[in-house]
Design an enzyme around this catalytic site. Structure first.
Site, mmCIF file in Angstrom:
data_model
loop_
_atom_site.group_PDB
_atom_site.id
_atom_site.type_symbol
_atom_site.label_atom_id
_atom_site.label_comp_id
_atom_site.label_asym_id
_atom_site.label_seq_id
_atom_site.Cartn_x
_atom_site.Cartn_y
_atom_site.Cartn_z
ATOM 1 N N MET A 274 0.798 -1.126 -0.086
ATOM 2 C CA MET A 274 -0.001 0.470 0.091
ATOM 3 C C MET A 274 0.728 1.312 0.050
ATOM 4 S SD MET A 274 -2.880 -0.726 0.021
ATOM 5 C CE MET A 274 -3.630 0.416 0.433
ATOM 6 N N ARG A 275 2.271 1.029 -0.031
ATOM 7 C CA ARG A 275 2.967 2.284 -0.039
ATOM 8 C C ARG A 275 2.978 3.204 -1.012
ATOM 9 N NH1 ARG A 275 7.609 0.504 1.249
ATOM 10 N NH2 ARG A 275 7.418 0.683 3.282
ATOM 11 N N ALA A 276 2.410 2.589 -2.034
ATOM 12 C CA ALA A 276 2.412 3.510 -3.686
ATOM 13 C C ALA A 276 1.455 4.534 -3.271
ATOM 14 C CB ALA A 276 2.532 2.461 -4.822
#
Length: 699
Positions: A274-276
């Site tokens: 989910m970092r993107a």
């Protein structure tokens, strides 16, 4: 202090400048990784950015740059009493490639901690960079454990130093910028993901822009202060715009539609985790603030995707980062555009004071020189003309070998390169003994990180205390030292350094037979697939690689030893075949390359991988019996302590066993192409013979 090159005087490099400015507006974006060839203004742009950052207020005398309004409660120099603040410029701290762990995170005086119970802490570069910029040039060459520490601090906003029960924590929030030349090796995917944005930079091929780069570069060198003065108004304008965008940032609204666009884009490109999504959301918000808006629009999401996703999409190890813009547009076009027409936005950079086109190139804009992209405000960029593809060599009928597969006097004519077969997972090859090379994942070595195997007196500053050995050394002397209390009286001579064993990276030198006998049975596709598989293994194990090919009457160093496994894969793919087999020339070339590399990097041990069927039909320029020359050349390598593996490419019902004989002369094992696969190769490492005395001494 020398006058830095003005940021607004850079020519071109629009994406690079925008990514840096977005991080200046919102450090939560997570930093920038700048990829590009040498001489493309990477370092110049980063150093110039530091002059645009607003000044910071700090507590007087605090070595950790605490803010007077919100000092760090865990600051080692605290607690801080209320009082007047001191304003100073934001710092730009450079992390050298060869820095030690203590230089990065800081050092504890273990001797004083044990003997006096005092936390004597010397801050490192992370403390210096707090509330400023931490710049890592050639970040891909930085040791892995330093990168882990660096990125952990960037993610948590704090640095922790732990030494034998003594711990120190301090704030470390900074703008992380890394630059790298992909030709010198890639970063691991999990490390790439920790950089918020990435940009690719390249020198302009437009002559007028290159002229402007050179003109500004020369003007700066002749009079740095005067050149900077001519751009001072533009610098101040951008500085004021950064401050205004920072103030506007909390008011920017990221609506549900924009969040859905971000989620759909990340899902469409199959990014992991989910970092993107989070980075895209922060980047889109910063883009809106930079444009002076309080609402995120579709064009902000699109630009955020181009900056945040190229290095996060799923790709093969040898594929360059990038993003399919047509696919991106299809995803975003699936959402209704119910937002008002965008107003004309101000240019990311103000026009220069009449010094030619407002464009900047690579390091040409500054001390590093370079080129850029077409000037701002000019006509839309025309697609660069791609160089005309070279004509394909004429295809000749394939020469069919005889039953004995002996080569003709002149050998088969050169054939066009063939594609490599699908790579596979290989069994690990390693160098025998215990080395002391750069950290990696191949051969056993004494390293700063790994399992503890013993203790020794420290050489220089103590970094890894072996507590049990230290107590054992100090215990017999307690009565003589007048010990009266419960504490142990420890002196410097008692301290013991822990010795640890981990893994090192090696120099894997590939010696590939490209002669006619290899192509006669159309084996080169399988051979290239095997070498590509070994290259993939070298990439994962953090090795340096080199490539030598031999055919006709000579051997060629196709790729000098480098950390860029991608470059080796490219050279391998374009490898032609044909001609006689000068095996001795290839072995002698390998001996020469390894001799030079041993002088350049004596701690990195080599592993020679010879890919051949073992035939020797040419003595090259030396003259004599080819087989005898090959045997003597192999024994020369073995006498030099070079660990070797021969990949036997011979096939067919009749086998001559020449590759096995070559392996015996080299003092290493021979393995077939099929046996190289991890699922079918058993015990290859155990079969590597004991290294020669020379190699033992080197280990």
């Amino acid at each position: 202090m020398s006058t830095p090159y003005p940021f607004t005087a850079l020519v071109g490099q629009t994406d690079l400048r925008l990514a840096l400015l977005l991080n200046a507006v919102s450090p939560a974006v997570g930093g920038v990784l700048v990829r590009g060839e040498k001489g493309t203004a990477k370092s110049t742009a980063v150093r110039a950015l530091s002059t645009l950052l607003p000044q910071v207020d700090v507590v007087p005398g605090c070595r950790f740059s605490c803010a007077p309004t919100a000092p760090d409660p865990a600051c080692p120099d605290g607690p801080h009493e209320p009082g007047p603040a001191t304003a100073r410029p934001a710092r730009m701290v450079e992390l050298p490639v060869g820095a030690s762990e203590d230089r990065l995170v800081g050092a504890l005086d273990i001797e004083r901690a044990l003997a006096e119970g005092v936390k004597a802490f010397e801050p490192g570069l992370l403390a210096d960079a707090h509330r400023g910029i931490l710049y890592v040039d050639e970040v891909n060459l930085l040791h892995d454990h330093l990168i882990d520490l660096l990125l952990d601090a960037a993610a948590m906003g704090a640095s922790y130093v732990e030494r034998e029960g003594v711990s120190v924590r301090h704030a470390a929030r900074f703008l992380l910028v890394g630059t790298m030349n992909p030709e010198e090796g890639e970063l691991r995917p999990q490390l790439l993901d920790r950089f918020g944005l990435t940009v690719e930079v390249a020198a302009s091929r437009e002559p007028l822009q290159r002229v402007e780069v050179v003109r500004r570069r020369l003007a700066y060198e002749d009079d740095p202060a005067g050149f900077a003065g001519r751009w001072s108004a533009d610098e101040e304008e951008v500085r004021a715009r950064v401050v205004a965008a920072r103030e506007l940032l909390p008011q920017v609204r990221l609506g549900d539609t924009s969040l859905l666009q971000i989620a759909a884009t990340c899902a469409g490109f199959e990014v992991d985790g989910m970092r993107a999504d989070i980075v895209m959301a922060r980047t889109a918000t910063a883009l809106a603030a930079w444009a002076g808006r309080t609402e995120v629009r579709k064009e902000d999401v699109r630009q955020a995707a181009l900056l945040a996703l190229p290095h996060r999409r799923r790709r093969n190890p040898f594929d360059a980062p990038g993003l399919d813009e047509e696919k991106l547009d299809r995803i975003l076009d699936g959402f209704p555009d119910d937002e008002p027409e965008p107003e004309p936005e101000p240019e990311p950079e103000p026009e220069g004071p009449g010094e030619g086109p407002q464009d900047d190139g690579p390091d040409g804009g500054g001390p590093d020189g370079g080129g850029g992209v077409p000037p701002q405000g000019s006509a839309p960029d025309a697609p660069e003309a791609e160089p005309e593809a070279p004509a394909e060599p004429e295809q000749r009928p394939e020469t069919q070998p005889s039953a004995q597969e002996s080569e003709a006097a002149a050998g088969p004519a050169e054939q066009a390169p063939v594609r490599a077969a699908e790579p596979f997972r290989t069994k690990m090859l390693s160098v025998p003994g215990l080395g002391e090379g750069a950290s990696g994942r191949r051969s056993r070595a004494r390293t700063a990180h790994g399992r503890t195997t013993g203790a020794q007196r420290p050489r220089g500053q103590l970094t890894k205390l072996h507590l049990a050995a230290t107590v054992h050394a100090a215990a017999p002397h307690q009565k003589a030292r007048g010990r009266t209390g419960r504490g142990l009286v420890v002196r410097k001579d008692d301290l013991r350094q822990a010795t640890r064993e981990g893994r090192e990276g090696n120099l894997v030198l590939f010696l590939v037979d490209a002669s006619g006998s290899m192509a006669a049975r159309q084996r080169m596709s399988a051979v290239k697939g095997a070498v590509l598989s070994l290259l993939l293994d070298a990439y994962q194990r953090r090795d340096k690689v080199g490539l030598i090919t031999f055919r006709g009457s000579s051997a060629e160093l196709a790729l000098p030893p480098t950390s860029s496994v991608d470059a080796a894969a490219t050279r391998l793919e374009n490898l032609p075949t044909g001609g006689r087999t000068p095996l001795a020339a290839g072995l002698l070339k390998a001996h020469e390359v390894l001799r030079i590399e041993r002088l350049r990097d004596p701690s990195r041990r080599p592993l020679l991988v010879v890919v051949t069927d073992g035939r020797a039909t040419s003595a090259g320029s030396v003259g004599g019996d080819p087989r005898e020359l090959s045997a003597r050349s192999a024994r020369l390598l073995a006498a030099g302590g070079v660990a070797s593996v021969v990949v036997d490419c011979e096939s067919g019902p009749v086998r001559l066993g020449l590759a096995g004989a070559l392996a015996a002369d080299l003092g290493g094992p021979a393995v077939t192409l099929d046996g190289l696969r991890a699922d079918s190769l058993a015990g290859l490492v155990k079969n590597v013979r004991t290294p020669s005395p020379t190699l033992r001494r080197a280990a």
